[in-house]
Design an enzyme around this catalytic site. Sequence first.
Site, PDB file in Angstrom:
ATOM      1  N   SER A 140      -9.177  20.607  30.533  1.00 43.53           N
ATOM      2  CA  SER A 140      -8.762  19.199  31.256  1.00 43.53           C
ATOM      3  C   SER A 140      -9.420  19.224  32.572  1.00 43.53           C
ATOM      4  O   SER A 140      -9.574  20.384  33.452  1.00 43.53           O
ATOM      5  CB  SER A 140      -7.442  19.139  31.224  1.00 43.53           C
ATOM      6  OG  SER A 140      -6.869  18.243  31.962  1.00 43.53           O
ATOM      7  N   TYR A 165       0.651  23.368  33.336  1.00 45.00           N
ATOM      8  CA  TYR A 165      -0.633  22.872  32.545  1.00 45.00           C
ATOM      9  C   TYR A 165      -1.896  22.878  33.266  1.00 45.00           C
ATOM     10  O   TYR A 165      -2.920  23.554  32.738  1.00 45.00           O
ATOM     11  CB  TYR A 165      -0.004  21.202  32.123  1.00 45.00           C
ATOM     12  CG  TYR A 165      -1.119  20.879  31.373  1.00 45.00           C
ATOM     13  CD1 TYR A 165      -1.360  21.171  29.912  1.00 45.00           C
ATOM     14  CD2 TYR A 165      -2.210  19.950  31.695  1.00 45.00           C
ATOM     15  CE1 TYR A 165      -2.250  20.338  29.177  1.00 45.00           C
ATOM     16  CE2 TYR A 165      -3.311  19.312  30.859  1.00 45.00           C
ATOM     17  CZ  TYR A 165      -3.164  19.470  29.405  1.00 45.00           C
ATOM     18  OH  TYR A 165      -3.959  19.133  28.695  1.00 45.00           O
TER      19      TYR A 165
END
Length: 275
Positions: A140, A165
Amino acid sequence: MSARFRTLVLTGATSGIGEATALRLAGSADRLILLGVESEADAATTLHRIRRAGTAHVHYLAADFTRLAAVVDAARRVGELARSIDLLINDAGVPGAEQRILTDDGFERTLQVNALAPALFTRLLLPRLAIGARIVNVGSSAHRIEHFDFDDVDLDHDYSPVSAYARAKLATVTWSSLLAEEEAGTGVEVIALCPGLNDTPLSAAMTGGIGGPPSHGAARVLFAAAAAPSGSYLENDRVVAPSAEVTDPANRSRLTALLHDRLSRFADHPTGTRR
């Protein structure tokens, strides 16, 4: 995706980008081995759609990546199904939870599911990878907003869902680069990518359900699988430099040590090398 592969392995295959990727791959493989956290009965509707989407022989394995012993068992079962793997896509992931969660293994859950478990799963499957096989790790661009803190890896003192995350994806992108270096010359290629913002259960938990359809993310995963050189990191289907945290030699050394420390009892060389 024009190339046809004999055997593909895909984690996180029962929802979001993983499901959309599986639907595309059903027409591009002889054998498709899918992993998800649900039981086969609970995944039956999704698996039916995937089987109808192509001619691939579809196998399904339930695997809970919050337990590293389950990762070992999943790799064993994949090995029983396939002697040779042409493409491995590590898509399984979870959002950062509202409150910090430790797994039964004693590690922060987001880091374990998104980074530690894929590293272990891949390491255990390396002997099954064919010459010319590709490993695609879904990272990501969120990795750019965080930094490594090896003194607080499990976020004991600095937890938030977003930081959990982002740091897990930072570990993923860095580990992918390390693995590409380790596998150079073996015929196995490793790529990491950001699939963009997609409206999936994971993104909904963190951003409220914005972004394009999961099929857009799946297209980026498959573009990376087909077109990117080993060691690449892609955003928007372009090879770009990851954050400076990824390329910092000290970070790379400390991440290698962390993977060894946490995964060595499950694999001889958990950083990824077969040697």
